[in-house]
Each structure stands twice: as C-alpha cells, then as structure tokens.
Design a protein around this motif. Structure first.
Motif, PDB file in Angstrom:
ATOM      1  N   MET A 242       0.833  -1.208   0.000  1.00 53.39           N
ATOM      2  CA  MET A 242       0.000   0.000   0.000  1.00 53.39           C
ATOM      3  C   MET A 242       0.865   1.256   0.000  1.00 53.39           C
ATOM      4  N   GLN A 243       1.937   1.214   0.771  1.00 52.84           N
ATOM      5  CA  GLN A 243       2.793   2.398   0.858  1.00 52.84           C
ATOM      6  C   GLN A 243       3.597   2.614  -0.418  1.00 52.84           C
ATOM      7  N   VAL A 244       3.967   1.521  -1.090  1.00 51.82           N
ATOM      8  CA  VAL A 244       4.654   1.653  -2.374  1.00 51.82           C
ATOM      9  C   VAL A 244       3.736   2.333  -3.390  1.00 51.82           C
ATOM     10  N   ALA A 245       2.475   1.922  -3.394  1.00 52.62           N
ATOM     11  CA  ALA A 245       1.500   2.547  -4.299  1.00 52.62           C
ATOM     12  C   ALA A 245       1.338   4.029  -3.971  1.00 52.62           C
ATOM     13  N   ALA A 246       1.301   4.345  -2.678  1.00 48.51           N
ATOM     14  CA  ALA A 246       1.164   5.742  -2.259  1.00 48.51           C
ATOM     15  C   ALA A 246       2.405   6.542  -2.675  1.00 48.51           C
ATOM     16  N   ASN A 247       3.581   5.916  -2.584  1.00 51.21           N
ATOM     17  CA  ASN A 247       4.808   6.601  -2.986  1.00 51.21           C
ATOM     18  C   ASN A 247       4.781   6.990  -4.456  1.00 51.21           C
ATOM     19  N   ARG A 248       4.223   6.134  -5.274  1.00 52.52           N
ATOM     20  CA  ARG A 248       4.156   6.434  -6.704  1.00 52.52           C
ATOM     21  C   ARG A 248       3.297   7.665  -6.945  1.00 52.52           C
ATOM     22  N   THR A 249       2.218   7.789  -6.169  1.00 50.97           N
ATOM     23  CA  THR A 249       1.387   8.991  -6.268  1.00 50.97           C
ATOM     24  C   THR A 249       2.150  10.209  -5.777  1.00 50.97           C
ATOM     25  N   LEU A 250       2.911  10.025  -4.721  1.00 56.49           N
ATOM     26  CA  LEU A 250       3.705  11.126  -4.174  1.00 56.49           C
ATOM     27  C   LEU A 250       4.701  11.625  -5.219  1.00 56.49           C
ATOM     28  N   LEU A 251       5.360  10.697  -5.902  1.00 59.75           N
ATOM     29  CA  LEU A 251       6.355  11.084  -6.896  1.00 59.75           C
ATOM     30  C   LEU A 251       5.716  11.767  -8.100  1.00 59.75           C
ATOM     31  N   ARG A 252       4.542  11.282  -8.505  1.00 58.60           N
ATOM     32  CA  ARG A 252       3.842  11.936  -9.630  1.00 58.60           C
ATOM     33  C   ARG A 252       3.401  13.341  -9.247  1.00 58.60           C
ATOM     34  N   THR A 253       2.968  13.495  -7.987  1.00 56.73           N
ATOM     35  CA  THR A 253       2.547  14.818  -7.515  1.00 56.73           C
ATOM     36  C   THR A 253       3.723  15.788  -7.525  1.00 56.73           C
ATOM     37  N   ALA A 254       4.887  15.312  -7.084  1.00 54.58           N
ATOM     38  CA  ALA A 254       6.084  16.167  -7.091  1.00 54.58           C
ATOM     39  C   ALA A 254       6.406  16.614  -8.510  1.00 54.58           C
ATOM     40  N   GLU A 255       6.285  15.694  -9.465  1.00 53.59           N
ATOM     41  CA  GLU A 255       6.551  16.039 -10.865  1.00 53.59           C
ATOM     42  C   GLU A 255       5.570  17.102 -11.346  1.00 53.59           C
ATOM     43  N   GLN A 257       4.091  19.292  -9.558  1.00 52.45           N
ATOM     44  CA  GLN A 257       4.339  20.556  -8.858  1.00 52.45           C
ATOM     45  C   GLN A 257       5.686  21.172  -9.213  1.00 52.45           C
ATOM     46  N   GLY A 258       6.455  20.466 -10.059  1.00 51.26           N
ATOM     47  CA  GLY A 258       7.769  20.976 -10.424  1.00 51.26           C
ATOM     48  C   GLY A 258       8.757  20.915  -9.275  1.00 51.26           C
ATOM     49  N   VAL A 259       8.651  19.858  -8.458  1.00 48.43           N
ATOM     50  CA  VAL A 259       9.502  19.705  -7.274  1.00 48.43           C
ATOM     51  C   VAL A 259      10.414  18.500  -7.461  1.00 48.43           C
ATOM     52  N   SER A 260      11.685  18.666  -7.178  1.00 46.56           N
ATOM     53  CA  SER A 260      12.636  17.565  -7.266  1.00 46.56           C
ATOM     54  C   SER A 260      12.258  16.455  -6.280  1.00 46.56           C
ATOM     55  N   THR A 261      12.486  15.221  -6.683  1.00 45.81           N
ATOM     56  CA  THR A 261      12.176  14.085  -5.818  1.00 45.81           C
ATOM     57  C   THR A 261      13.420  13.531  -5.111  1.00 45.81           C
ATOM     58  N   GLU A 262      14.541  14.240  -5.191  1.00 48.33           N
ATOM     59  CA  GLU A 262      15.797  13.670  -4.695  1.00 48.33           C
ATOM     60  C   GLU A 262      15.806  13.414  -3.194  1.00 48.33           C
ATOM     61  N   LEU A 263      14.941  14.098  -2.437  1.00 53.55           N
ATOM     62  CA  LEU A 263      14.881  13.847  -1.002  1.00 53.55           C
ATOM     63  C   LEU A 263      14.083  12.594  -0.651  1.00 53.55           C
ATOM     64  N   VAL A 264      13.196  12.160  -1.536  1.00 50.85           N
ATOM     65  CA  VAL A 264      12.293  11.051  -1.199  1.00 50.85           C
ATOM     66  C   VAL A 264      12.518   9.790  -2.027  1.00 50.85           C
ATOM     67  N   VAL A 265      13.196   9.907  -3.151  1.00 52.63           N
ATOM     68  CA  VAL A 265      13.414   8.740  -4.012  1.00 52.63           C
ATOM     69  C   VAL A 265      14.203   7.617  -3.339  1.00 52.63           C
ATOM     70  N   PRO A 266      15.259   7.902  -2.567  1.00 57.25           N
ATOM     71  CA  PRO A 266      16.014   6.795  -1.964  1.00 57.25           C
ATOM     72  C   PRO A 266      15.149   5.845  -1.142  1.00 57.25           C
ATOM     73  N   LEU A 267      14.291   6.372  -0.291  1.00 64.99           N
ATOM     74  CA  LEU A 267      13.421   5.514   0.512  1.00 64.99           C
ATOM     75  C   LEU A 267      12.394   4.810  -0.368  1.00 64.99           C
ATOM     76  N   ALA A 268      11.835   5.522  -1.329  1.00 66.35           N
ATOM     77  CA  ALA A 268      10.860   4.909  -2.231  1.00 66.35           C
ATOM     78  C   ALA A 268      11.486   3.742  -2.990  1.00 66.35           C
ATOM     79  N   ASP A 269      12.715   3.905  -3.423  1.00 66.80           N
ATOM     80  CA  ASP A 269      13.413   2.832  -4.148  1.00 66.80           C
ATOM     81  C   ASP A 269      13.639   1.607  -3.253  1.00 66.80           C
ATOM     82  N   LEU A 270      14.016   1.853  -2.009  1.00 65.68           N
ATOM     83  CA  LEU A 270      14.229   0.746  -1.074  1.00 65.68           C
ATOM     84  C   LEU A 270      12.924  -0.017  -0.828  1.00 65.68           C
TER      85      LEU A 270
END
Length: 303
Positions: A242-255, A257-270
């Motif tokens: 469930m959290q992986v699915a939520a992360n994908r939404t989080l990353l799309r939202t950042a895109e 909003q024009g916001v870099s995902t570099e602070l959150v991608v490492p945890l999402a990848d793990l």
C-alpha cells in the motif's frame, strides 16, 4: 556535628568554542573550579573574566585536575591536543563529536595511558546548555566507575544518560538520533516545496505538518517491537504494498508541482526493492534489512 557537605569537583576543560564555553559557564555558575585551555588563547579570556583559570598548555590543564573534559573539533584533535599530557590517574571525558569506532579506539588509547575514559554525545545546541527545562542531555558510555563518580558534576550543564560500558555506544546513540532528525528535516522540506508555489501560506501549513508528524511518531514503538520479534507482519496497518502505491502517487505529484524528488526517491526505491523480494504484506520495517550490511564493527569495549 559532622559536616557531610562536599565541595564542587574541580575540572579541566579543553576547548573554548561555542559548546565548550557554554559548558564552562554552567560549571562556573554552579561553583565548580574550572581550568580551561584553548588553542587560541583569546577565546578563553571571557571565561577568565568569569572566574576560570586559563592554562598555558593542554598538558598544564590536564595536570591541574583529575577530571579532564575535552570538547574539541574532532577525534584527531583530541589525540593531538593530549599528545604530551600525562593522563595517569585521570578521568578523561570526551565531549567531542565522533563515530562509534573512534570512541572505542580513543577508550583503548586512554586506558593505555592510565586514564579512565567516557565518550559522550551531546543532544543539545549551546544555548540549551545550563538552561533549566531546555531538554538538553548528554549520552555517556565507557567506564561505569568514572560515570558513577562524576555523575553529579556531569549533570550540571545537561541531564545525563549512561548507555553502556561499550565506549562506542554514546556516539552511536547520538548519530542514530541525528540521522532520524535529518530524515524528518528532509520530509519537512519536501512537504513545504510541494506547496511553495501555491496559494498556501507556510505559517498556516506548518501546524498541519507538525500535528501530522506528532500523530505518526508512535509508529517508532511498533518498529521497535517488530525488530525485536523479527516479525514484520504483526500489527500492520498500512502494508508495504500500500505504501509503495502511495509513494508512486507522491512522486507523480512532485513532478506535477515541479519539485525535485531527490529527497524522497532513496526511501521509495528501497521500499520497491523490498516489495519485489516478496514482502508486500509486511510493514515498512523490513527496509531495515536492506540497510544493514555485514561490515564488521566489533571492537573492544572499555569498562
């Protein structure tokens, strides 16, 4: 009548930077005679005006008192500063920020020179030192006998928390808490970045963010329970899948909003990796297994 009162313990302090100065002032205010040394003598002048004795050299400061406290730049500076000092019979307390391995190695170094050793991790910034109810405290590890003898003196600037005879444990506790803090800071900055370009006032958003993080904090205890039992599926409220699915939404939202995902991608990848291994029904706690390596950190603990 027998006078059972004891005089405040005299001590020597090596280092009069911002933290060292705050520590010295707390001890001086409590009546402890303080001998101070600093590589740049001018920085000790203010403490001299407040009653401290200024030593001409580190060796002279060490010779002045049995309790010696180092608050220097780094571990290497501790070794260099004390190179010519006679530590025989001294209690050396190292308030210099370092790593667990450095704490263990410095304990062995001090013991070989005839001193008892305590390493420390300060959970405070200088303005919190000596301030009542500031919440400041210091982790200590190493010689239990030294800590027991000097507990009262060490508790003057900030509360004390002894975490074990392994001299590396103070630094380990310190860095572990700071690592969690850094992760929280990263999440907070990312959250503000998401709303930065919208008609959302940061001061109005801040209470929502603070309250949300406070509400999520009890999850820490669930992680601890799962780690101790090695069962990452008990008490799961929001599964890894469930959290992986939520992360994908989080990353799309950042895109969007024009916001870099570099602070959150490492945890999402793990989290994606852990789920790919077949653990989608467990809690996020299992990510710990991906982070822990087989590096040998064993070292001799000094009691």
């Amino acid at each position: 009548m027998t006078d059972n009162t004891t005089s405040p313990t005299p001590l020597s302090l090596l280092g009069a930077g911002a933290m060292g100065t705050a520590l010295a002032r707390a001890w001086l205010a409590a009546g402890h005679p303080v001998t101070v040394w600093n590589r740049t003598p001018a920085r000790a002048e203010a403490l001299a005006a407040e009653g401290a004795t200024v030593a001409a050299s580190a060796a002279e400061a060490v010779a002045a008192n049995r309790l010696v406290i180092a608050c220097l730049l780094d571990d290497a500076s501790v070794g260099t500063t004390l190179e010519d000092a006679d530590l025989t019979g001294r209690d050396l307390v190292n308030l210099t920020t370092g790593t667990p391995r450095e704490g263990r190695e410095r304990a062995a170094w001090a013991q070989a020179r005839g001193a008892r050793f305590l390493d420390a991790g300060i959970m405070a910034v200088p303005p919190m030192i000596g301030a009542p109810d500031s919440g400041a405290y210091v982790f200590y590890s190493g010689s239990a006998a030294s800590f027991d003898e000097h507990r009262g003196t060490l508790a003057v600037p900030a509360q004390t928390r002894y975490v074990g005879a392994d001299a590396g444990f103070a630094a380990l506790h310190d860095v572990a808490l700071l690592s969690a803090m850094d992760g929280m800071f990263g999440g907070v900055l990312h959250a503000f970045a998401l709303v930065r370009r919208e008609d959302i006032a940061p001061k109005e958003f801040a209470p929502l963010l603070s309250d949300w993080l406070t509400a999520m904090a009890p999850w820490i205890h669930q992680v601890a329970e799962q780690l101790e039992s090695s069962d990452y599926r008990t008490g799961v409220v929001s599964s890894l899948a469930m959290q992986v699915a939520a992360n994908r939404t989080l990353l799309r939202t950042a895109e969007e909003q024009g916001v870099s995902t570099e602070l959150v991608v490492p945890l999402a990848d793990l989290m994606e990796r852990r789920m790919a291994q077949g653990y989608g029904d467990e809690d996020t706690t299992g990510v710990v297994e991906l982070l822990v390596t087989d590096t040998d950190t064993t070292a001799t603990a000094t009691a």
